[in-house]
Design a protein around this motif. Structure first.
Motif, short mmCIF file in Angstrom:
data_model
loop_
_atom_site.label_atom_id
_atom_site.label_comp_id
_atom_site.label_asym_id
_atom_site.label_seq_id
_atom_site.Cartn_x
_atom_site.Cartn_y
_atom_site.Cartn_z
N LEU A 3 0.77 -1.27 0.04
CA LEU A 3 0.05 0.02 -0.07
C LEU A 3 0.96 1.07 0.01
CD1 LEU A 3 -2.68 1.37 -0.06
CD2 LEU A 3 -2.69 0.95 2.65
N GLY A 4 1.90 1.29 0.71
CA GLY A 4 2.67 2.26 0.67
C GLY A 4 3.53 2.66 -0.44
N GLY A 5 3.88 1.60 -1.09
CA GLY A 5 4.66 1.81 -2.70
C GLY A 5 3.31 2.25 -3.51
N LEU A 6 2.16 1.84 -3.41
CA LEU A 6 1.12 2.37 -4.44
C LEU A 6 0.82 3.64 -4.03
CD1 LEU A 6 -1.17 1.83 -6.45
CD2 LEU A 6 -2.48 1.25 -4.26
N VAL A 7 0.74 4.27 -2.96
CA VAL A 7 0.34 5.55 -2.53
C VAL A 7 1.51 6.51 -2.96
CG1 VAL A 7 0.31 7.24 -0.61
CG2 VAL A 7 -1.08 4.95 -0.60
N LEU A 8 2.93 6.03 -2.93
CA LEU A 8 4.22 6.80 -3.30
C LEU A 8 4.15 6.98 -4.74
CD1 LEU A 8 6.83 8.28 -2.71
CD2 LEU A 8 7.91 5.80 -2.83
N ARG A 9 3.66 5.75 -5.50
CA ARG A 9 3.85 6.02 -6.97
C ARG A 9 2.81 6.69 -7.46
NH1 ARG A 9 4.14 0.28 -9.99
NH2 ARG A 9 6.20 0.34 -9.30
N TYR A 10 1.62 6.52 -6.94
CA TYR A 10 0.52 7.25 -7.31
C TYR A 10 0.77 8.95 -6.83
CZ TYR A 10 -4.39 8.38 -8.39
OH TYR A 10 -5.70 9.00 -8.98
N TRP A 60 1.15 1.71 -14.67
CA TRP A 60 1.96 1.56 -13.41
C TRP A 60 1.25 1.47 -12.26
CZ3 TRP A 60 6.39 -0.40 -14.34
CH2 TRP A 60 7.12 -0.14 -15.70
N ILE A 61 -0.18 1.91 -12.04
CA ILE A 61 -0.89 1.69 -11.10
C ILE A 61 -1.82 0.63 -11.20
CG2 ILE A 61 -2.76 3.14 -9.61
CD1 ILE A 61 -0.08 4.25 -9.25
N PHE A 62 -2.70 0.40 -12.05
CA PHE A 62 -3.56 -0.40 -12.54
C PHE A 62 -3.27 -1.70 -13.11
CE2 PHE A 62 -5.92 3.41 -11.67
CZ PHE A 62 -6.48 3.23 -10.70
N PHE A 131 -10.73 0.53 -14.37
CA PHE A 131 -9.79 -0.45 -14.64
C PHE A 131 -10.15 -1.91 -14.15
CE2 PHE A 131 -7.48 3.59 -15.26
CZ PHE A 131 -6.83 3.19 -16.40
N THR A 132 -11.44 -2.01 -14.34
CA THR A 132 -12.03 -3.23 -13.59
C THR A 132 -11.29 -4.36 -13.90
OG1 THR A 132 -13.81 -3.10 -14.84
CG2 THR A 132 -14.01 -2.03 -13.00
N ASP A 133 -11.11 -4.74 -15.15
CA ASP A 133 -10.69 -6.33 -15.77
C ASP A 133 -9.00 -6.26 -15.31
OD1 ASP A 133 -10.10 -3.99 -17.39
OD2 ASP A 133 -9.99 -5.18 -19.19
N ALA A 134 -8.64 -5.36 -15.41
CA ALA A 134 -6.92 -5.19 -14.78
C ALA A 134 -7.14 -5.40 -13.43
CB ALA A 134 -6.25 -3.92 -15.12
N MET A 135 -8.00 -5.12 -12.48
CA MET A 135 -7.87 -5.14 -11.14
C MET A 135 -8.39 -6.53 -10.74
SD MET A 135 -6.62 -2.40 -9.98
CE MET A 135 -6.58 -2.43 -8.25
N LEU A 136 -9.28 -7.20 -11.46
CA LEU A 136 -9.67 -8.48 -11.26
C LEU A 136 -8.81 -9.44 -11.50
CD1 LEU A 136 -13.41 -8.13 -12.87
CD2 LEU A 136 -12.73 -8.60 -10.52
N SER A 137 -7.95 -9.16 -12.56
CA SER A 137 -6.87 -10.19 -12.93
C SER A 137 -5.97 -10.31 -11.70
CB SER A 137 -6.28 -9.90 -14.24
OG SER A 137 -5.62 -8.67 -14.45
N LEU A 138 -5.62 -8.94 -11.07
CA LEU A 138 -4.60 -8.89 -9.99
C LEU A 138 -5.44 -9.60 -8.88
CD1 LEU A 138 -2.88 -5.51 -10.96
CD2 LEU A 138 -2.07 -8.10 -11.29
N GLY A 139 -6.74 -9.71 -8.61
CA GLY A 139 -7.38 -10.04 -7.52
C GLY A 139 -7.34 -8.74 -6.45
N ARG A 140 -7.48 -7.67 -7.04
CA ARG A 140 -7.67 -6.39 -5.93
C ARG A 140 -8.75 -5.66 -5.85
NH1 ARG A 140 -1.96 -3.34 -7.58
NH2 ARG A 140 -0.71 -5.03 -6.94
#
Length: 142
Positions: A3-10, A60-62, A131-140
């Protein structure tokens, strides 16, 4: 990614898009003053920031690796629609600061405040609706 990495990147991507947005506005406003030019500057800056942020977020986010004009067209359209809500937040904050203090610094501080709030809202909208399809494929997906 954590989560920290995601927040930093975003956050870094938001800063990049914000700098592009404000730089575009300054370039437009270099040509003069007035309400009409101010509106053009805000529109041009918003468009430049939107395209940059879409490209960075998509990959890089989704982690959306879809390609082709149809995929990009559909997602960019949805991304833009989600951005309309957050653009109202951004423009409202920027305009309010400009109308109150009438300085470039105040306008840009208002823009940064509005963009910060808007990007938090936008991430959640994009995750849920774009980005629902990308998030589903990642289980997010949630």
């Amino acid at each position: 990614m954590t989560l920290g990495g995601l927040v930093l990147r975003y956050g870094v991507f938001a800063v990049i898009a914000t700098i592009a947005n404000l730089t575009t506005q300054r370039l437009v406003l270099h040509w003069g003053e007035g309400l009409g030019l101010f509106v053009i500057a805000m529109g041009a800056g918003t468009f430049v920031g939107l395209v940059i942020k879409y490209l960075l977020d998509k990959r890089w986010i989704f982690y959306d690796l879809s390609s082709g004009a149809a995929a990009h067209g559909k997602k960019f359209t949805l991304y833009t629609i989600m951005g309309l809500v957050t653009t109202v937040i951004f423009w409202g904050s920027e305009t309010a600061c400009w109308l109150i203090w009438k300085t470039d610094l105040a306008r840009e501080i208002g823009a940064v405040i509005g963009l910060t709030i808007g990007y938090v809202v936008k991430y959640n909208l994009d995750r849920r609706y774009v980005f629902t399809d990308a998030m589903l494929s990642l289980g997010r997906a949630t």
